[in-house]
Design a protein around this motif. Structure first.
Motif, short mmCIF file in Angstrom:
data_model
loop_
_atom_site.label_atom_id
_atom_site.label_comp_id
_atom_site.label_asym_id
_atom_site.label_seq_id
_atom_site.Cartn_x
_atom_site.Cartn_y
_atom_site.Cartn_z
N VAL A 400 0.87 -1.19 0.00
CA VAL A 400 0.00 0.00 0.00
C VAL A 400 0.90 1.23 0.00
N HIS A 401 0.90 1.94 -1.14
CA HIS A 401 1.76 3.11 -1.33
C HIS A 401 0.88 4.35 -1.28
N LYS A 402 1.22 5.27 -0.41
CA LYS A 402 0.39 6.45 -0.22
C LYS A 402 1.24 7.70 -0.06
N ASP A 403 0.57 8.87 -0.12
CA ASP A 403 1.29 10.10 0.23
C ASP A 403 0.64 10.80 1.42
N VAL A 404 -0.46 10.25 1.90
CA VAL A 404 -1.09 10.72 3.14
C VAL A 404 -1.46 9.46 3.92
N VAL A 405 -1.25 9.48 5.22
CA VAL A 405 -1.74 8.37 6.04
C VAL A 405 -2.27 8.94 7.34
N ILE A 406 -3.41 8.42 7.75
CA ILE A 406 -3.94 8.85 9.05
C ILE A 406 -3.23 8.06 10.14
N VAL A 407 -2.57 8.80 11.03
CA VAL A 407 -1.96 8.18 12.20
C VAL A 407 -2.91 8.46 13.36
N GLU A 408 -3.61 7.41 13.79
CA GLU A 408 -4.65 7.63 14.81
C GLU A 408 -4.03 8.02 16.15
N ALA A 409 -4.84 8.70 16.94
CA ALA A 409 -4.40 9.19 18.26
C ALA A 409 -3.74 8.08 19.05
N GLY A 410 -2.59 8.37 19.61
CA GLY A 410 -1.92 7.42 20.50
C GLY A 410 -1.37 6.19 19.81
N THR A 411 -1.25 6.21 18.48
CA THR A 411 -0.74 5.02 17.79
C THR A 411 0.51 5.34 16.98
N ARG A 412 1.09 4.28 16.44
CA ARG A 412 2.29 4.41 15.66
C ARG A 412 2.08 3.75 14.29
N VAL A 413 2.51 4.45 13.25
CA VAL A 413 2.49 3.91 11.89
C VAL A 413 3.91 4.01 11.36
N GLU A 414 4.37 2.97 10.68
CA GLU A 414 5.68 3.04 10.05
C GLU A 414 5.51 2.95 8.54
N ALA A 415 6.31 3.73 7.83
CA ALA A 415 6.22 3.75 6.37
C ALA A 415 7.62 3.92 5.79
N ASP A 416 7.88 3.22 4.70
CA ASP A 416 9.21 3.29 4.09
C ASP A 416 9.21 4.27 2.93
N LEU A 417 10.20 5.14 2.96
CA LEU A 417 10.41 6.13 1.90
C LEU A 417 11.72 5.80 1.20
N VAL A 418 11.65 5.44 -0.07
CA VAL A 418 12.87 5.27 -0.84
C VAL A 418 13.12 6.61 -1.55
N ALA A 419 14.21 7.25 -1.18
CA ALA A 419 14.44 8.64 -1.58
C ALA A 419 14.99 8.72 -3.00
N THR A 420 14.12 9.08 -3.95
CA THR A 420 14.54 9.08 -5.36
C THR A 420 14.15 10.37 -6.08
N ASN A 421 13.82 11.42 -5.35
CA ASN A 421 13.43 12.66 -6.02
C ASN A 421 14.09 13.85 -5.31
N PRO A 422 15.41 14.03 -5.57
CA PRO A 422 16.17 15.04 -4.81
C PRO A 422 15.52 16.42 -4.83
N GLY A 423 15.72 17.13 -3.73
CA GLY A 423 15.16 18.48 -3.60
C GLY A 423 14.43 18.58 -2.27
N ASN A 424 14.19 19.82 -1.85
CA ASN A 424 13.49 20.04 -0.60
C ASN A 424 12.09 19.42 -0.67
N THR A 425 11.69 18.81 0.42
CA THR A 425 10.46 18.03 0.46
C THR A 425 9.75 18.32 1.77
N LEU A 426 8.52 18.81 1.66
CA LEU A 426 7.80 19.17 2.88
C LEU A 426 7.03 17.97 3.42
N PHE A 427 7.09 17.83 4.73
CA PHE A 427 6.30 16.82 5.44
C PHE A 427 5.43 17.57 6.43
N HIS A 428 4.13 17.29 6.44
CA HIS A 428 3.26 18.01 7.38
C HIS A 428 1.96 17.29 7.60
#
Ligand SMILES: [Cu+2]
Length: 446
Positions: A400-428
């Motif tokens: 399951v490949h996404k660019d948004v994921v809901i991280v529910e209150a009090g929980t942990r989600v792990e996701a792998d990012l393979v970095a292949t698009n150089p340049g500043n990248t915002l996470f929010h």
């Protein structure tokens, strides 16, 4: 006929087709033009609003691009403040991405600009303003500045009889006090494709038809649940990315900025409400009517048995196990700022712009550990890349490949990012009030 005021690509003739442009120096005409301006919009006959919108329509025009085929877009800002258009879900250079925090240029009041990019990846995406709103609820995604973007794959295996785009939005935001005294945003009304329930053309279907719904949650802050009584959604793609396992569900959950592409087989004749599963939102207008041929009567609603969502059902039957090269802990917390104030949000103890940039190494697999130690769910978003979900509440997932994921209150989600698009990248966090209050960090390549 395409219902809901979303024009196919050829509909640009009505909304500022590029060929009618005055020539801009010796540069060739752009393929598309987006005019940002204040617009009066009728959500329903009794409900007119004034808001900033694209090409005087809500949602903005459907852009149907082809993967790998370069496009130029002219953007004209008729507002009295600087604007910027973000191409959500696209793996494109910083100058086109549309996030000032990355270094993309803003468009001055009265100015026009041109961007060019090569659309990728394919699938359902969207474009929207990336301006901060803070306490001005006319700005940012509280406004009507959003539209659907479909990037056609070079080959499309999906089988369907008709396509329908549904863009969800909440309107007339206001501040309200939550139980603990901090401020939250609420809304007077909501819409699908810019119309309140009962005030748009019905979606006309025939028995046995397979209808591919492309759904975008363009709400500034609300997660939404959608259901169509008597029918199931066969989910093909999340955030534009085909899922490993197409699974059927009774109700769809979409956090702000999430997209779902799902086929519904029309096998339950009648006139139905396709709407927010929760009465408060549906009664406030978030719904559309689905009408079978030769069926009449008042649209019917029946609540789904339960509202549950688990990204894992769309993953590989046996989750793959990856070995990350780098682990990136991202701890989300909030701080109460006093009665009547918005909470302050932090990543690893710091609010943007004080947050420490995350340094990515090109080509490496980075395990992002989203550790939500707050009491809110957060739809976290990464620009210019996607990530593959690898664990949710400790349970493994892949495919399951996404660019948004809901991280529910009090929980942990792990996701792998393979970095292949150089340049500043915002996470929010894509919840507008959270990103405006510090829930942002820059990823840089080093
Ligand atoms: Cu958030």
């Amino acid at each position: 006929m395409l219902a809901h005021g979303i024009a196919p690509a050829k509909g640009w003739a009505e909304s500022g087709q590029a060929s009618s442009l005055p020539s801009l120096d010796s540069v060739a005409s752009p393929d598309y033009r987006i005019e940002i301006a204040e617009t009066e919009w009728e959500l329903a006959p009794h409900k007119k609003i004034r808001t900033a919108a694209y090409n005087s329509r809500i949602p903005g025009p459907l852009l149907r691009l082809t993967e790998g085929k370069k496009v130029t877009v002219e953007i004209v800002n008729h507002l009295d403040h600087p604007e910027i258009v973000h191409w959500h879900g696209q793996w494109i250079p910083v100058d086109a991405d549309g996030a000032m925090e990355e270094g993309s240029p803003m468009i001055a009041p009265g100015a026009r600009t041109r961007i060019a990019f090569t659309p990728r990846p394919s699938g359902l995406h969207w474009y929207h303003t990336h301006v901060a709103a803070h306490r001005d609820l006319k700005l940012g995604v509280y406004s009507g500045q959003f539209g659907p973007l479909l990037v056609e794959p070079r080959t499309n295996p999906a089988r369907y009889d008709q396509e329908q785009f549904l863009v969800l939005h909440d309107w007339e935001p206001y501040f309200s006090s939550s139980g603990d005294g901090s401020q939250v945003i609420q809304y007077v009304c909501g819409s699908i494709n810019g119309r309140m329930l009962g005030h748009d053309d019905a979606i006309a279907v025939r028995q046995g038809e397979r209808v591919l719904f492309h759904i975008v949650n363009a709400s500034a802050t609300e997660t939404h649940w959608l259901a169509l009584p008597g029918h199931q959604f066969d989910v093909l793609a999340l955030d534009g990315g085909p899922v490993a396992t197409a699974a059927k569900v009774e109700a769809l959950r979409l956090g702000p900025a999430e997209r779902i592409s799902a086929v519904v087989t029309m096998d339950s004749p009648g006139v139905w409400i396709l709407g927010e599963a929760r009465a408060s939102f549906r009664d406030a207008g978030m719904g559309a009517v689905v009408e079978y041929a030769n069926q009449t009567g008042k649209p019917q609603w029946k609540a789904p048995a339960r509202l549950q969502w688990d990204y894992r059902i769309f993953g590989d039957p046996v989750p793959a196990v990856y070995k990350p090269d780098v682990t990136v802990p991202l701890v989300f917390t909030s701080r109460f700022q006093g009665h009547g104030a918005l909470d302050r949000w932090m990543i690893n103890g710091k609010s943007f712009p004080q947050t420490d940039p995350v340094v990515l190494k090109e080509g490496l697999r980075h395990r992002l550990v989203f550790d939500n130690r707050s009491m809110d769910d957060h739809p976290v978003h990464l620009h210019r890349h996607n990530f593959e979900l690898v664990s949710i509440r400790g349970a493994g997932i892949s495919g399951v490949h996404k660019d948004v994921v809901i991280v529910e209150a009090g929980t942990r989600v792990e996701a792998d990012l393979v970095a292949t698009n150089p340049g500043n990248t915002l996470f929010h966090c894509h919840q507008q009030d959270h990103m405006d209050s510090g829930f942002m960090s820059l990823f840089v390549y080093g």
